[in-house]
Design a protein around this motif. Structure first.
Motif, short mmCIF file in Angstrom:
data_model
loop_
_atom_site.label_atom_id
_atom_site.label_comp_id
_atom_site.label_asym_id
_atom_site.label_seq_id
_atom_site.Cartn_x
_atom_site.Cartn_y
_atom_site.Cartn_z
N GLN A 196 30.51 10.17 22.59
CA GLN A 196 29.44 10.32 23.58
C GLN A 196 29.71 11.50 24.50
OE1 GLN A 196 29.43 6.10 24.88
NE2 GLN A 196 27.25 6.15 24.42
N ALA A 197 30.99 11.71 24.85
CA ALA A 197 31.35 12.86 25.69
C ALA A 197 31.07 14.17 24.95
CB ALA A 197 32.83 12.77 26.09
N ARG A 198 31.30 14.18 23.63
CA ARG A 198 30.98 15.38 22.84
C ARG A 198 29.48 15.66 22.89
NH1 ARG A 198 34.07 14.96 17.02
NH2 ARG A 198 35.95 13.88 17.74
N GLU A 199 28.68 14.61 22.75
CA GLU A 199 27.22 14.80 22.80
C GLU A 199 26.81 15.36 24.16
OE1 GLU A 199 25.14 11.49 19.98
OE2 GLU A 199 26.03 10.75 21.83
N GLU A 200 27.39 14.81 25.22
CA GLU A 200 27.04 15.27 26.57
C GLU A 200 27.44 16.74 26.76
OE1 GLU A 200 25.42 15.67 30.08
OE2 GLU A 200 25.14 13.93 28.79
N ARG A 201 28.64 17.10 26.30
CA ARG A 201 29.08 18.49 26.41
C ARG A 201 28.16 19.40 25.61
NH1 ARG A 201 33.33 22.23 27.04
NH2 ARG A 201 33.57 23.60 25.22
N ARG A 202 27.78 18.96 24.41
CA ARG A 202 26.90 19.77 23.56
C ARG A 202 25.55 20.00 24.23
NH1 ARG A 202 23.44 22.11 22.00
NH2 ARG A 202 22.68 22.53 19.91
N ARG A 203 25.05 19.00 24.93
CA ARG A 203 23.76 19.16 25.63
C ARG A 203 23.84 20.24 26.72
NH1 ARG A 203 22.96 13.59 24.48
NH2 ARG A 203 24.16 12.87 26.26
N GLN A 204 25.03 20.47 27.24
CA GLN A 204 25.22 21.48 28.28
C GLN A 204 25.32 22.90 27.72
OE1 GLN A 204 25.04 20.31 31.40
NE2 GLN A 204 24.84 18.29 30.45
N LEU A 205 25.57 23.00 26.41
CA LEU A 205 25.74 24.32 25.80
C LEU A 205 24.37 24.93 25.46
CD1 LEU A 205 28.63 23.57 23.27
CD2 LEU A 205 28.82 24.51 25.58
N ASP A 206 24.32 26.24 25.51
CA ASP A 206 23.11 26.96 25.15
C ASP A 206 23.26 27.47 23.71
OD1 ASP A 206 20.69 28.34 25.16
OD2 ASP A 206 21.56 30.11 26.13
N VAL A 207 23.21 26.54 22.76
CA VAL A 207 23.33 26.92 21.35
C VAL A 207 21.96 27.39 20.87
CG1 VAL A 207 23.85 26.10 19.02
CG2 VAL A 207 25.23 25.33 20.96
#
Length: 199
Positions: A59-70
């Motif tokens: 879940q922490a990975r998902e949250e971090r990924r949401r913060q990235l501008d991919v």
């Protein structure tokens, strides 16, 4: 019956209901994470001290990924990277170790241009696992084989395997389909649209 008995019964019922709701929520979260991460879910659980810890990490990975501008690659960048990969593959015949190092560097370049942080390998793998859970293990294996080669492993077969592993992730990162919502998101939105049209 005394009032305090009724209070105890009410508290007991509330506790049982809370437990049932919590278990249902936990099952739903587990199912969603298993669907999202596929084999990466099992890897996380195997490497953690508990399923709860593994799920918190995912879940922490998902949250971090949401913060990235991919972002998607431009058509020109995609073509440039495909040509560079072709050259890298051709290099393998004369310089397998150099080709693997070039492939590793190329993967980092593609990730950086798409907006993934690239400073630390483990963090790169964790970030990419959210979008590409089916191939992130290939990335780990390729990287491990590349490091072994840099440390003196002369096995051409290991280098060939490293190239194959890198290619799996490379294809995912540069293909236009990688920029579309992942299949599970499309399926969820399609299911919702179908349900709405039936309702």
């Amino acid at each position: 019956m005394p009032a305090w008995v009724w209070v105890l019964i009410a508290v007991g019922i509330a506790a049982v209901l809370a437990l049932v709701v919590w278990q249902a929520f936990a099952r739903r979260r587990t199912g969603r994470l298993q669907e999202q991460f596929g084999p990466e879910y099992n890897r996380a659980v195997d490497g953690a001290t508990s399923k709860r810890e593994a799920e918190a990490d995912l879940q922490a990975r998902e949250e971090r990924r949401r913060q990235l501008d991919v972002r998607p690659l431009s058509q020109a960048a995609r073509g440039r990277y495909m040509e560079t990969w072709r050259i890298t593959q051709a290099q393998f015949v004369d310089d397998p170790r150099g080709a693997v190092q070039s492939a590793d560097s190329l993967i980092r370049s593609v990730m950086a241009e798409r907006g993934y942080p690239v400073e630390d390998f483990e963090q790169r793998a964790a970030d990419v696992s959210v979008d590409h859970p089916q191939v992130v293990e290939n990335y780990r294996r390729g990287h491990s084989l590349a490091r072994a080669s840099a440390g003196g492993d002369q096995s051409t077969e290991n280098l060939r395997q490293a190239m194959r592993h890198y290619r799996a992730l490379f294809d995912e990162l540069v293909e236009p389909a990688a920029d579309e919502p992942v299949a599970r998101e499309r399926a969820t939105s399609d299911d919702g649209a179908v349900s709405a049209s039936r309702g």
